[in-house]
Design a protein around this motif. Structure first.
Motif, PDB file in Angstrom:
ATOM      1  N   ALA A   1       4.174  -4.931   3.908  1.00  0.00           N
ATOM      2  CA  ALA A   1       3.607  -4.271   2.725  1.00  0.00           C
ATOM      3  C   ALA A   1       4.720  -3.562   1.947  1.00  0.00           C
ATOM      4  CB  ALA A   1       2.526  -3.283   3.138  1.00  0.00           C
ATOM      5  N   ASN A   2       4.900  -3.941   0.689  1.00  0.00           N
ATOM      6  CA  ASN A   2       5.967  -3.334  -0.124  1.00  0.00           C
ATOM      7  C   ASN A   2       5.641  -1.905  -0.519  1.00  0.00           C
ATOM      8  OD1 ASN A   2       7.658  -5.632  -0.193  1.00  0.00           O
ATOM      9  ND2 ASN A   2       6.352  -6.579  -1.757  1.00  0.00           N
ATOM     10  N   ASN A   3       4.360  -1.590  -0.556  1.00  0.00           N
ATOM     11  CA  ASN A   3       3.913  -0.262  -0.968  1.00  0.00           C
ATOM     12  C   ASN A   3       4.007   0.707   0.223  1.00  0.00           C
ATOM     13  OD1 ASN A   3       2.320   2.008  -1.599  1.00  0.00           O
ATOM     14  ND2 ASN A   3       1.051   0.819  -3.015  1.00  0.00           N
ATOM     15  N   ALA A   4       4.926   1.671   0.103  1.00  0.00           N
ATOM     16  CA  ALA A   4       5.152   2.614   1.218  1.00  0.00           C
ATOM     17  C   ALA A   4       3.906   3.451   1.494  1.00  0.00           C
ATOM     18  CB  ALA A   4       6.340   3.523   0.906  1.00  0.00           C
ATOM     19  N   GLU A   5       3.139   3.754   0.443  1.00  0.00           N
ATOM     20  CA  GLU A   5       1.929   4.557   0.627  1.00  0.00           C
ATOM     21  C   GLU A   5       0.905   3.793   1.463  1.00  0.00           C
ATOM     22  OE1 GLU A   5      -0.271   7.917   0.581  1.00  0.00           O
ATOM     23  OE2 GLU A   5       1.807   7.695  -0.082  1.00  0.00           O
ATOM     24  N   THR A   6       0.831   2.472   1.257  1.00  0.00           N
ATOM     25  CA  THR A   6      -0.065   1.630   2.072  1.00  0.00           C
ATOM     26  C   THR A   6       0.361   1.700   3.530  1.00  0.00           C
ATOM     27  OG1 THR A   6      -0.508   0.108   0.244  1.00  0.00           O
ATOM     28  CG2 THR A   6      -0.854  -0.746   2.471  1.00  0.00           C
ATOM     29  N   ARG A   7       1.664   1.531   3.773  1.00  0.00           N
ATOM     30  CA  ARG A   7       2.160   1.562   5.159  1.00  0.00           C
ATOM     31  C   ARG A   7       1.886   2.918   5.794  1.00  0.00           C
ATOM     32  NH1 ARG A   7       6.911  -0.396   2.675  1.00  0.00           N
ATOM     33  NH2 ARG A   7       8.081   1.429   3.424  1.00  0.00           N
TER      34      ARG A   7
END
Length: 721
Positions: free
Chosen positions: A224-230
């Motif tokens: 996942a490129n989105n750090a907030e998702t991770r």
């Protein structure tokens, strides 16, 4: 259909036809029979007339028979799709545990066992070990404590700990949480996974449901490129079983109280006494030494990964200040990015060469060659034949399960070995990790006839789709080898008593045999022999590959040499951080089980201890450096840590200490020629066959021809002795 000589095993496989009522009825029947055996011994014998044959043997034989049914009774709670059946299995296990506690604290039986122990009869080595272990077990179960309130309290604690263990694992098995994400939030996550996720309706219209099961969790943290998702996924996963938080705390307190009743300083001293390490100090010194050797390496690895993160954020125009921190939810992502960037390693590409079905075939072929075995899948008519007039579906617990009969090859005598089951895909209510379960142990029955084992691998790999089969990342290939290593240990063991069968060794040795077999996943010839590009499996898969890759030409059937070289070059990339993570688990385990006083453990903030230790040892930042600075209560990882409730308490260090033994065995015996069948068979007969029937250190010394040492372990980690 199997070849004729393999179609009629001398022992039928177990049948999985239990109902909610039969599980309870069978459990009560077994308990009654076992209690009658103990009562008869007590009624017929006195300390003067008691000997091994009339006192120990009837109980050992009853244990053998109990294990044929009780392991399966308890297994349903890990694999059944029927919640009522899982609940009944859990209830049955509580009954069995309560009876086990009652049996282990029978003073009338202990008096006879003690008399036999003191007679010092001349016994064969395994019977002598059985007597010594049983005698010590009664003392460790409270019979060295004078009858009265203290002993009663000890029994109460044992019962409650059993209930906690069952409830804790049930909560983990039945955990069904997850998060809703938009497709944009899952940018970068492999399309195979995204397209398989449940689609939202109503208020969640346009969103996708991501669970915490491994096939969803790990690819999201990796891609996942989105750090907030991770971050959301990581933190939510740490909090997925918060109902286990009070259970974990209660278990720690009760274990400490019980150990002190028995006269030990703490639970760690009690648990480690009969392990290879013998004392907590040995464990603490080992962990501290390893920490001192790995810490600088961990810092250097984080420095490089943080530089990679800074470059990545800069290239993507992200300037949110997060480039000052290397977070827990960053690690799988940037570790993967580093492998791709610096080592040209594309894990998705490599996975294309490891379809689950052909990888398993290749793996079994390696074990056949190495250990002198033959694996024969039981399908179709052969299943029906082994169901004795019933349906072939009755010899498995789910339609996805594969079952094999396992035989010695001609060189080993061509005899039957046992049954191997593979249950490989996730489903609701199923055990969520990867593990090997003994379903029926092997032993010698009272007529001198061999009883053969049955063992099951329970894993959670991604399910096949019309466009792709189940494809294994390399680390999943390693997991499969590891668990199958436990399965082989279970199958080839040949002990007189079920008590010592297979993986029934001390906990700080049990991982060594399966860890050693992981090395075959890092040797070029074996990796190549395991590989088989999925586009060769069927015309449909070939077309799907061409469509998804945009390439009209099929790739090579076996994995290219340059992919193997790139993979092997990465074996120790960020290895210090990997081992520091294991060290965190091992150190946390010892910390909560080794308090100076009971008051200390009562005052212990377990959540803060878990998260603080992780930061100190693994050196990765968590949410404690963000919004509420210094707040260590953002996650309850200990509540998801089934190992520490399920038998690895004051024993998790065994994963690290077993690596010392596994590295020593591999480097000394197999490194030069991993497929040396002569050494493979020697290993089978010297180490695996004996199970726990001998002192594990003596087994190791016999196999190595010397005392084991740490040289290969530290060399493998690339750190100085």
């Amino acid at each position: 259909m199997a070849p004729e000589k393999y179609r009629r095993p001398p022992q039928l496989p177990p049948r999985f036809t239990a109902t909610t009522s039969s599980l309870i009825e069978d459990t009560k029947r077994l308990i009654d029979r076992s209690r009658n055996v103990q009562d008869r011994i007590v009624n017929e014998l006195t300390p003067e007339t008691a000997n091994f044959e009339n006192t120990m043997l009837p109980v050992a034989r009853d244990d053998n028979l109990m294990a044929l049914e009780t392991h399966i009774i308890g297994f349903y709670q890990a694999v059944s799709t029927d919640k009522a059946l899982r609940d009944a299995s859990t209830e049955a296990e509580k009954l069995l545990d309560d009876f086990s506690i009652e049996s282990s604290m029978r003073e009338d039986v202990f008096k006879l066992v003690d008399a036999v122990f003191n007679k010092k009869e001349s016994l064969d080595p395994e019977s002598k070990r059985l007597l010594e272990k049983d005698h010590k077990s009664y003392i460790r179960n409270g019979l060295g404590v004078p009858a009265g309130p203290k002993r009663d309290r000890f029994k109460e604690i044992k019962k409650r700990l059993s209930e906690i263990s069952i409830e804790f694992q049930k909560n983990l098995n039945e955990e069904a949480g997850g998060l809703w994400f938009t497709p944009e939030e899952l940018d970068g996550v492999p399309e195979d996974l995204v397209s398989s996720l449940k689609k939202g309706e109503g208020e969640n219209e346009g969103k996708l449901w991501l669970t915490f099961k491994y096939p969803d969790l790990f690819p999201t943290l990796k891609y996942a490129n989105n750090a907030e998702t991770r971050k959301k996924v990581f933190v939510a996963n740490e909090n997925k079983c918060n109902q286990n938080v009070p259970l974990f705390r209660e278990a720690i307190l009760l274990r400490d109280e019980a150990a002190r009743i028995l006269g030990y300083k703490n639970h760690a001293e009690f648990r480690i006494e009969d392990k290879m390490a013998k004392t907590p100090k040995t464990v603490d010194d080992f962990l501290a030494d390893l920490r001192s050797r790995l810490t600088d390496g961990g810092k250097a690895e984080i420095k490089k990964l943080l530089e990679l993160k800074k470059d990545d954020l800069k290239n993507r125009g992200i300037n949110d200040g997060s480039d000052e921190h290397y977070f827990l939810w960053d690690h799988r992502y940037y570790d993967r990015l580093m492998l791709e960037k610096d080592y040209q390693l594309d894990q998705q590409k490599i996975a294309e060469y490891f379809p689950l079905s052909t990888t398993i075939q290749g793996m079994l072929k390696i074990f056949e060659e190495l250990f002198g075995l033959a694996f024969v899948e039981i399908v179709g008519e052969d299943r029906d034949a082994l169901a004795e007039g019933g349906s072939g579906s009755e010899i498995v617990w789910h339609k996805d399960v594969q079952v094999f009969s396992v035989w010695d090859d001609d060189g080993e005598g061509a005899g039957f070995v046992g049954y191997l089951y593979l249950d490989l895909f996730p489903r609701e209510g199923k055990y969520g990790h990867a593990a090997n379960f003994n379903l029926q142990p092997g032993f010698i029955d009272e007529n001198g006839k061999r009883r053969y084992p049955a063992t099951a691998l329970v894993c959670n790999f991604s399910k096949p789709t019309p466009k792709k089969p189940s494809l294994l990342k390399h680390d999943e290939v390693v997991t499969l080898f590891h668990e199958l290593g436990h399965g082989i240990h279970d199958l080839v063991s040949r002990t007189t008593y079920s008590r010592f069968h297979g993986t029934n060794t001390v906990r700080d040795f049990v991982e060594a045999p399966s860890q050693m077999l992981e090395n075959w996943c890092w040797t070029p010839a074996q990796l190549r022999s395991l590989s088989h590009h999925y586009s060769y499996l069927s015309p449909d898969y070939e077309n799907a590959y061409k469509e998804s890759s945009g390439d009209e030409k099929k790739p090579s059937q076996q994995i290219p040499h340059e992919y193997i070289a790139a993979l092997i070059n990465t074996k120790h990339v960020n290895d210090a951080l990997f081992n520091l993570r294991q060290l965190h688990f091992g150190t946390f385990d010892m910390t909560v089980h080794e308090p100076a006083s009971h008051e200390d453990v009562e005052k212990l903030d377990i959540t803060t201890t878990y998260n603080k230790l992780r930061k100190e040892i693994a050196q990765l930042d968590g949410p404690e450096v963000l919004e509420k600075k210094g707040d260590w209560t953002w996650g309850n990882g200990q509540a998801t840590f089934g190992h520490l409730i399920g038998g690895y308490d004051a024993g998790y260090y065994g994963y690290l200490s077993s690596q010392v033994y596994s590295a020593d065995m591999f480097y000394s015996v197999f490194k030069k020629d991993p497929m040396n069948g002569t050494e493979g068979r020697r290993y089978r007969h010297t180490v695996l066959e004996r199970g726990g029937s001998m002192e594990e250190m003596d087994v190791l010394k016999e196999f190595l021809g010397r005392e084991p040492n740490t040289e290969a372990f530290y060399k493998e980690l690339g750190i100085q002795k």
